[in-house]
Design a protein around this motif. Structure first.
Motif, PDB file in Angstrom:
ATOM      1  N   ALA A  10      38.295  61.986  34.829  1.00 47.50           N
ATOM      2  CA  ALA A  10      37.642  62.792  33.799  1.00 47.50           C
ATOM      3  C   ALA A  10      38.560  63.095  32.620  1.00 47.50           C
ATOM      4  CB  ALA A  10      37.134  64.084  34.411  1.00 47.50           C
ATOM      5  N   THR A  11      39.820  62.734  32.694  1.00 43.35           N
ATOM      6  CA  THR A  11      40.753  63.087  31.632  1.00 43.35           C
ATOM      7  C   THR A  11      40.754  62.099  30.477  1.00 43.35           C
ATOM      8  OG1 THR A  11      42.613  61.993  32.713  1.00 43.35           O
ATOM      9  CG2 THR A  11      42.276  64.318  33.216  1.00 43.35           C
ATOM     10  N   ASN A  12      40.188  60.942  30.630  1.00 41.88           N
ATOM     11  CA  ASN A  12      40.178  59.949  29.553  1.00 41.88           C
ATOM     12  C   ASN A  12      38.812  59.892  28.874  1.00 41.88           C
ATOM     13  OD1 ASN A  12      42.405  58.763  31.532  1.00 41.88           O
ATOM     14  ND2 ASN A  12      42.824  58.092  29.446  1.00 41.88           N
ATOM     15  N   ASN A  13      38.839  59.457  27.621  1.00 44.92           N
ATOM     16  CA  ASN A  13      37.600  59.312  26.854  1.00 44.92           C
ATOM     17  C   ASN A  13      36.699  58.265  27.492  1.00 44.92           C
ATOM     18  OD1 ASN A  13      38.588  61.154  25.003  1.00 44.92           O
ATOM     19  ND2 ASN A  13      39.505  59.563  23.732  1.00 44.92           N
ATOM     20  N   GLU A  14      35.407  58.435  27.296  1.00 47.88           N
ATOM     21  CA  GLU A  14      34.433  57.486  27.831  1.00 47.88           C
ATOM     22  C   GLU A  14      34.035  56.451  26.788  1.00 47.88           C
ATOM     23  OE1 GLU A  14      31.211  59.656  29.543  1.00 47.88           O
ATOM     24  OE2 GLU A  14      32.523  60.738  30.913  1.00 47.88           O
ATOM     25  N   TYR A  15      34.831  56.339  25.719  1.00 48.96           N
ATOM     26  CA  TYR A  15      34.575  55.370  24.661  1.00 48.96           C
ATOM     27  C   TYR A  15      35.885  54.694  24.271  1.00 48.96           C
ATOM     28  CZ  TYR A  15      36.434  59.191  21.875  1.00 48.96           C
ATOM     29  OH  TYR A  15      37.237  60.193  21.388  1.00 48.96           O
ATOM     30  N   LEU A  26      40.523  50.170  29.942  1.00 48.59           N
ATOM     31  CA  LEU A  26      41.884  50.488  30.358  1.00 48.59           C
ATOM     32  C   LEU A  26      42.195  51.875  29.791  1.00 48.59           C
ATOM     33  CD1 LEU A  26      44.495  49.506  31.707  1.00 48.59           C
ATOM     34  CD2 LEU A  26      45.123  48.457  29.521  1.00 48.59           C
ATOM     35  N   CYS A  27      42.606  52.789  30.651  1.00 47.58           N
ATOM     36  CA  CYS A  27      42.840  54.170  30.244  1.00 47.58           C
ATOM     37  C   CYS A  27      44.333  54.458  30.144  1.00 47.58           C
ATOM     38  CB  CYS A  27      42.215  55.128  31.262  1.00 47.58           C
ATOM     39  SG  CYS A  27      40.435  54.955  31.399  1.00 47.58           S
ATOM     40  N   CYS A  28      44.712  55.139  29.073  1.00 47.86           N
ATOM     41  CA  CYS A  28      46.102  55.541  28.885  1.00 47.86           C
ATOM     42  C   CYS A  28      46.445  56.635  29.886  1.00 47.86           C
ATOM     43  CB  CYS A  28      46.305  56.042  27.464  1.00 47.86           C
ATOM     44  SG  CYS A  28      47.996  56.598  27.135  1.00 47.86           S
ATOM     45  N   ASP A  29      47.638  56.565  30.458  1.00 48.55           N
ATOM     46  CA  ASP A  29      48.095  57.582  31.397  1.00 48.55           C
ATOM     47  C   ASP A  29      48.830  58.720  30.698  1.00 48.55           C
ATOM     48  OD1 ASP A  29      47.279  56.646  34.045  1.00 48.55           O
ATOM     49  OD2 ASP A  29      48.508  54.905  33.559  1.00 48.55           O
ATOM     50  N   HIS A  36      38.768  48.984  25.560  1.00 42.66           N
ATOM     51  CA  HIS A  36      38.248  47.788  26.217  1.00 42.66           C
ATOM     52  C   HIS A  36      39.396  46.789  26.344  1.00 42.66           C
ATOM     53  CE1 HIS A  36      34.181  48.969  24.526  1.00 42.66           C
ATOM     54  NE2 HIS A  36      33.992  48.891  25.831  1.00 42.66           N
ATOM     55  N   PHE A  37      39.418  46.075  27.431  1.00 44.26           N
ATOM     56  CA  PHE A  37      40.425  45.032  27.595  1.00 44.26           C
ATOM     57  C   PHE A  37      40.332  44.038  26.444  1.00 44.26           C
ATOM     58  CE2 PHE A  37      40.047  46.705  31.859  1.00 44.26           C
ATOM     59  CZ  PHE A  37      41.357  46.716  32.312  1.00 44.26           C
ATOM     60  N   PRO A  44      41.054  41.324  31.917  1.00 43.02           N
ATOM     61  CA  PRO A  44      41.065  42.316  33.004  1.00 43.02           C
ATOM     62  C   PRO A  44      41.933  41.906  34.193  1.00 43.02           C
ATOM     63  CG  PRO A  44      38.856  42.084  32.156  1.00 43.02           C
ATOM     64  CD  PRO A  44      39.693  41.010  31.495  1.00 43.02           C
ATOM     65  N   GLU A  45      41.977  40.621  34.505  1.00 45.16           N
ATOM     66  CA  GLU A  45      42.798  40.171  35.637  1.00 45.16           C
ATOM     67  C   GLU A  45      44.296  40.279  35.342  1.00 45.16           C
ATOM     68  OE1 GLU A  45      41.323  36.424  33.478  1.00 45.16           O
ATOM     69  OE2 GLU A  45      40.424  38.275  34.169  1.00 45.16           O
ATOM     70  N   ASN A  46      44.645  40.468  34.063  1.00 40.17           N
ATOM     71  CA  ASN A  46      46.048  40.646  33.673  1.00 40.17           C
ATOM     72  C   ASN A  46      46.380  42.108  33.380  1.00 40.17           C
ATOM     73  OD1 ASN A  46      46.439  37.893  33.856  1.00 40.17           O
ATOM     74  ND2 ASN A  46      46.005  37.537  31.697  1.00 40.17           N
ATOM     75  N   ALA A  47      45.532  43.008  33.858  1.00 40.68           N
ATOM     76  CA  ALA A  47      45.763  44.441  33.624  1.00 40.68           C
ATOM     77  C   ALA A  47      47.112  44.845  34.206  1.00 40.68           C
ATOM     78  CB  ALA A  47      44.647  45.252  34.262  1.00 40.68           C
ATOM     79  N   PRO A  48      47.815  45.708  33.514  1.00 42.64           N
ATOM     80  CA  PRO A  48      49.127  46.137  34.014  1.00 42.64           C
ATOM     81  C   PRO A  48      48.990  46.908  35.324  1.00 42.64           C
ATOM     82  CG  PRO A  48      48.510  47.372  32.045  1.00 42.64           C
ATOM     83  CD  PRO A  48      47.471  46.332  32.252  1.00 42.64           C
TER      84      PRO A  48
END
Length: 102
Positions: A10-15, A26-29, A36-37, A44-48
């Motif tokens: 719930a802490t990241n934007n939904e857009y 991909l959500c920033c920590d 969007h990837f 997406p398969e190369n997501a960190p």
């Protein structure tokens, strides 16, 4: 007092910060930003693996030690150190934002 656990989902934007669309992102920590990837040019398969930080947060993390040093030098009146740190690319706005806080 009891601290409520934070729901990280719930802490990241939904857009997407780049296009404004929703869906799988991909959500920033480090902040609420989501992307969007495809907008980042990442498959997406190369997501960190592990934590990922957007460019703003990444810059902030690399700048913070120098910003703190610059603030300390300015408070002490160490002009030589201030000039040296500014020459290393310290973001002056970041320094001034927190310069006079107690």
């Amino acid at each position: 007092t009891d601290v409520e656990p934070v729901d990280e989902a719930a802490t990241n934007n939904e857009y997407c910060e780049m296009c404004g669309g929703g869906a799988y992102m991909l959500c920033c920590d480090g902040c609420p930003a989501s992307f969007h990837f495809e907008c980042l040019g990442i498959k997406p398969e190369n997501a960190p693996a592990g934590n990922w930080y957007c460019s703003n947060c990444s810059l902030e993390q690399t700048q913070q030690p120098r910003v703190t040093s610059l603030q300390e030098a300015a408070r002490k009146g160490d002009v030589h150190k201030v000039v040296t740190l500014l020459g290393q690319g310290v973001d002056v706005d970041s320094v001034l934002e927190n310069m006079w806080t107690p």
